[in-house]
Structures are given as structure tokens and as C-alpha cells.
Design a protein around this motif. Sequence first.
Motif, PDB file in Angstrom:
ATOM      1  N   GLU A   1      11.551  16.565  -9.494  1.00 22.08           N
ATOM      2  CA  GLU A   1      10.845  17.804  -9.190  1.00 22.08           C
ATOM      3  C   GLU A   1       9.559  17.579  -8.405  1.00 22.08           C
ATOM      4  O   GLU A   1       9.255  18.309  -7.472  1.00 22.08           O
ATOM      5  N   ARG A   2       8.804  16.532  -8.746  1.00 16.94           N
ATOM      6  CA  ARG A   2       7.511  16.339  -8.079  1.00 16.94           C
ATOM      7  C   ARG A   2       7.525  15.222  -7.040  1.00 16.94           C
ATOM      8  O   ARG A   2       6.558  15.029  -6.315  1.00 16.94           O
ATOM      9  N   GLY A   3       8.631  14.441  -6.963  1.00 15.10           N
ATOM     10  CA  GLY A   3       8.718  13.384  -5.974  1.00 15.10           C
ATOM     11  C   GLY A   3       8.082  12.087  -6.435  1.00 15.10           C
ATOM     12  O   GLY A   3       7.902  11.847  -7.630  1.00 15.10           O
ATOM     13  N   MET A   4       7.708  11.241  -5.473  1.00  8.29           N
ATOM     14  CA  MET A   4       7.148   9.930  -5.762  1.00  8.29           C
ATOM     15  C   MET A   4       5.642   9.987  -5.920  1.00  8.29           C
ATOM     16  O   MET A   4       4.968  10.685  -5.158  1.00  8.29           O
ATOM     17  N   GLN A   5       5.129   9.246  -6.901  1.00  8.85           N
ATOM     18  CA  GLN A   5       3.692   9.123  -7.117  1.00  8.85           C
ATOM     19  C   GLN A   5       3.344   7.649  -7.267  1.00  8.85           C
ATOM     20  O   GLN A   5       3.979   6.932  -8.051  1.00  8.85           O
ATOM     21  N   VAL A   6       2.341   7.193  -6.532  1.00  3.50           N
ATOM     22  CA  VAL A   6       1.861   5.828  -6.686  1.00  3.50           C
ATOM     23  C   VAL A   6       1.161   5.700  -8.030  1.00  3.50           C
ATOM     24  O   VAL A   6       0.418   6.596  -8.449  1.00  3.50           O
ATOM     25  N   GLU A   7       1.424   4.588  -8.727  1.00  6.27           N
ATOM     26  CA  GLU A   7       0.871   4.368 -10.053  1.00  6.27           C
ATOM     27  C   GLU A   7       0.037   3.086 -10.079  1.00  6.27           C
ATOM     28  O   GLU A   7       0.273   2.173  -9.287  1.00  6.27           O
ATOM     29  N   PRO A   8      -0.929   2.995 -11.004  1.00  3.68           N
ATOM     30  CA  PRO A   8      -1.668   1.742 -11.151  1.00  3.68           C
ATOM     31  C   PRO A   8      -0.765   0.650 -11.708  1.00  3.68           C
ATOM     32  O   PRO A   8       0.196   0.928 -12.424  1.00  3.68           O
ATOM     33  N   MET A   9      -1.079  -0.579 -11.356  1.00  3.14           N
ATOM     34  CA  MET A   9      -0.288  -1.731 -11.785  1.00  3.14           C
ATOM     35  C   MET A   9      -1.190  -2.661 -12.587  1.00  3.14           C
ATOM     36  O   MET A   9      -2.119  -3.253 -12.028  1.00  3.14           O
ATOM     37  N   PRO A  10      -0.954  -2.799 -13.892  1.00  6.64           N
ATOM     38  CA  PRO A  10      -1.838  -3.641 -14.705  1.00  6.64           C
ATOM     39  C   PRO A  10      -1.980  -5.059 -14.172  1.00  6.64           C
ATOM     40  O   PRO A  10      -3.050  -5.649 -14.243  1.00  6.64           O
ATOM     41  N   SER A  11      -0.894  -5.616 -13.605  1.00  6.42           N
ATOM     42  CA  SER A  11      -0.950  -6.997 -13.135  1.00  6.42           C
ATOM     43  C   SER A  11      -1.706  -7.142 -11.822  1.00  6.42           C
ATOM     44  O   SER A  11      -1.892  -8.238 -11.316  1.00  6.42           O
ATOM     45  N   VAL A  12      -2.137  -6.047 -11.230  1.00  9.38           N
ATOM     46  CA  VAL A  12      -2.977  -6.100 -10.027  1.00  9.38           C
ATOM     47  C   VAL A  12      -4.339  -5.507 -10.376  1.00  9.38           C
ATOM     48  O   VAL A  12      -4.868  -4.636  -9.690  1.00  9.38           O
ATOM     49  N   GLY A  13      -4.880  -5.976 -11.471  1.00  8.59           N
ATOM     50  CA  GLY A  13      -6.199  -5.541 -11.887  1.00  8.59           C
ATOM     51  C   GLY A  13      -6.264  -4.090 -12.302  1.00  8.59           C
ATOM     52  O   GLY A  13      -7.348  -3.494 -12.350  1.00  8.59           O
ATOM     53  N   GLY A  14      -5.127  -3.483 -12.572  1.00  9.34           N
ATOM     54  CA  GLY A  14      -5.107  -2.087 -12.991  1.00  9.34           C
ATOM     55  C   GLY A  14      -5.270  -1.103 -11.861  1.00  9.34           C
ATOM     56  O   GLY A  14      -5.365   0.105 -12.090  1.00  9.34           O
ATOM     57  N   GLY A  15      -5.273  -1.589 -10.627  1.00 12.24           N
ATOM     58  CA  GLY A  15      -5.437  -0.702  -9.483  1.00 12.24           C
ATOM     59  C   GLY A  15      -4.111  -0.371  -8.824  1.00 12.24           C
ATOM     60  O   GLY A  15      -3.033  -0.613  -9.382  1.00 12.24           O
ATOM     61  N   VAL A  16      -4.183   0.205  -7.646  1.00 12.67           N
ATOM     62  CA  VAL A  16      -2.982   0.527  -6.879  1.00 12.67           C
ATOM     63  C   VAL A  16      -2.949  -0.369  -5.639  1.00 12.67           C
ATOM     64  O   VAL A  16      -3.983  -0.829  -5.159  1.00 12.67           O
ATOM     65  N   GLY A  17      -1.773  -0.605  -5.151  1.00 13.43           N
ATOM     66  CA  GLY A  17      -1.618  -1.450  -3.971  1.00 13.43           C
ATOM     67  C   GLY A  17      -0.237  -1.271  -3.391  1.00 13.43           C
ATOM     68  O   GLY A  17       0.515  -0.371  -3.794  1.00 13.43           O
ATOM     69  N   ARG A  18       0.098  -2.116  -2.468  1.00 12.21           N
ATOM     70  CA  ARG A  18       1.449  -2.117  -1.908  1.00 12.21           C
ATOM     71  C   ARG A  18       1.866  -3.559  -1.665  1.00 12.21           C
ATOM     72  O   ARG A  18       1.040  -4.479  -1.705  1.00 12.21           O
TER      73      ARG A  18
END
Length: 432
Positions: free
Chosen positions: A332-349
Motif C-alpha cells: 500500500e505505501r511502497g518502499m521505505q528506506v530503513e536504518p541499518m543497525p550494522s551501519v551505525g544505525g543510520g541509512v545508506g546504500r
Amino acid sequence: MRGLLLSCWIALSISPAIVHGAGLTDEQLAAKAARLQSLVEEKLLQHHGLVPMFVRASDYQLPTADDYQGAYRHRHLRGKTEAELGLPPMHVWRAWENTAADTGYYLYAMSHKYRATGDPATLAICRRTFGGLKYIYTLAVEQGEPGFLTKPYGGVYSNQTSGDQLQCVAWGLTAYRPIAPPEDLADLDRMTRDFALHQMDTDYTNLHGYFGRSRQDLVEANAKRQWGWYRSIIFLPALYLAWDGTGDDRFAEEIERLNAKAGDSNLRARTDRFRTHGFGGKRELYLSSYLMARDPAHHKLWREAMLTHYRQARTGLLDDGTWPTAWSYDSERGMQVEPMPSVGGGVGRTGRSAVFAMGCVSAQRWFDDPAMQHSARSILERLDEPTFRFVLPLDEEHPLPPEWVIESELLDADCLTAWLAAYWEGHYRGYW
């Protein structure tokens, strides 16, 4: 970059459509493949034909202790130091962490290039690359541990291994075995026999533990979780190779035992609502493709695995061919970028979407709809040296934590060798 990435999120929130390619012709894509192979041959290769996981993107040299000053402490260490665990410093083990896997991917790529071209120089590269895997195998033999697939930190023996290294080495060997000269074939069959026997003898549990976890920790953890197809597929290719090379009934019986042990579990991925990450590359695509050919009795299992994991993974593709390090999806809402604990809790690609491209190419032959082929080509056209990274900032407004910046400055051979594997199998199969 921010506008570029956000535009993709908006499109994906409507439908998990295929990311459109950069519009390269087949000739331009071939030229790109030649350039990227030259990068491996001229810049990345280490002694014995090994392909390390990380080199500095600026000068293609292995990272140093100075480069890793102030870097994050890896979660696998579980609060311990490398010295306590008998490991080399972080700049060494990180650079060589996936060496066996990346050398295996490169063997897979060059084996398909040889199948497509018949070029003797390419066969020579295959032989040298196989020699690298043989060297890694020999390191453990010299320690009295035949079949233990060591992670060769710094090009020498270590007490670390993992199932993902074995699956990737076996993946490369499946492509090389049909074209291997007799002397290499004899060595390959001995290696895969020992790999399989070692796993059987250790009950598929790392002989020396895994970083901060002891072998006993792993034994206890395995006893608490059900064995399913998610584990079987990691080891089945090595068992099939061992059976091919020896005809020994032990391996056929072990294949049957693991199949029975997995029972009625499944490999299905959620496609309507889920959370996932971009580091794994979706082995369920390429290993299921191999097993589809070896074990047609489970064709429904393999087919469902390939199709659902493809549909799940493609929802994360960004306009530059990368993936978020983690994302969620809801129909229903599509894709959302999420934080990644193994990358310091931030977002990345991450550029490890190249492994997904490799899986798409391998799996495409089992489906009439060319969607997987198109997704793979989109990734191949868009990924390149600047995005061959384990981790990158998501955009200018979301920088990486300072302790993670170093690994955004290192070229990741997982991305590069998987890119070449996808390209050359696709070329061999007539996709481009």
C-alpha cells in the motif's frame, strides 16, 4: 543525488517496477565489461591469483592501519579484540574477508566468458583463478584440516570460515568443472570431496567458531533452530560437486538426508509486506537456479524461491543501480528506506545489488517472462566503479557515521566480480 534517489522511491511506492537502464548498447556494455575486467587483472589481483574484498578506490592499494584509524568495531567481534580472537588487525581481515568468495565469483565469470568466446587466454585466466582457490584449500591442508575453507587474511591461513564462502567457491567451481583441463579436474574433485566431508564431519558448524562466538556457542544456537532449506541450499552445491567427482554414495545419501531434514520448510520470500537488507545479494536466486537443474523433483520449491525473492529484492533498486542498506516494503505505501543497525544505525546504500544481478541472470532461464534479465541489465548498465562499494551514503542529507566512512572509500570486489559474473553468463546465454 537526493532528487535522483527520491524519484525512485516515489516510483516504487506506486509499483515495484524495473529500474530503467542507462541506455547502453550491447557494444557499449561489452566495452564496459572489458574495462572492468582490466581493473581486476591490472589492479586488484594479489599473489596466487587471489581477489581481495577491499582495495582503496583512490589507488587500488590494500587499506592500511592508518586508513582504519577511528573505524567502527565490527559486531562479529562481540566486544572482543582481534588479538583476543587470534585475528589480524581490522584493516587486514576486512580487506581479505570475502577473498574466497570473490575469487569464486571471478572464476564463474571467466568460465562463462570462455564458454562464450573459446578464447585460450580466458581459459588461462580460469586456470590461474582456480589455482587461487586451490591455494586457499592447501592452506588448511597444511594445518591438518583438509576441507576447512579458511578465510585467507593477508593471503595466509586463519581460523575463520563461513558457509557463504563455501557457497560462493562451489558456485565458481560449478561453472569451471565442465571446461576444466584434466589435471585441474582431478584437483577440483579432490577439493570438493574434502569440502563436503569436512562439512559432514563437523555437522555444518564452523570448526573454530565464528569471530566472537565459540564453536560451542554455534552448536548450542544451531540446536535451538530448525534446519530448513535456507541452510540446505548453502551446502548442497558442494555435496553435488563431491558426488560428481567421486560417485561416492555417501554424498548422494547426505543430499537425501539434508533434503529430508529440510522437510516441508520453504524458501518463499514475502512480497506484500516485509523488511530486508541489501548486503546479502539473494543467494536464493542463483543457488536455487543451480539446484533446479540438479534436483528437478523439488522444482516447485526452487521456482517459488527464485520468483518470490526476485519480486522482493527488485523493490529496493534505486536509480543508480544500488540498493538501500535496508528497506521495508508494503504493497500500500511502497518502499521505505530503513536504518541499518550494522551501519551505525543510520541509512545508506550498497552496490551489492550486483550479486542480485548475477542471480537474476542465472535464474532467468527458468522463466518465460524476461523481467529478471531486464532487471539485471539495468543494474549492469548503472553500477560502475563509484558505486562498487559495500556501503555508501544514502544522499547528501544522510551522511554515514564517521566511523563508517572508510568503507565507503574502498572498492568492493563483491560488487565487481559479481558484475562480471552477471555480464558473462548473460552474454553466454544470449541476453546481450
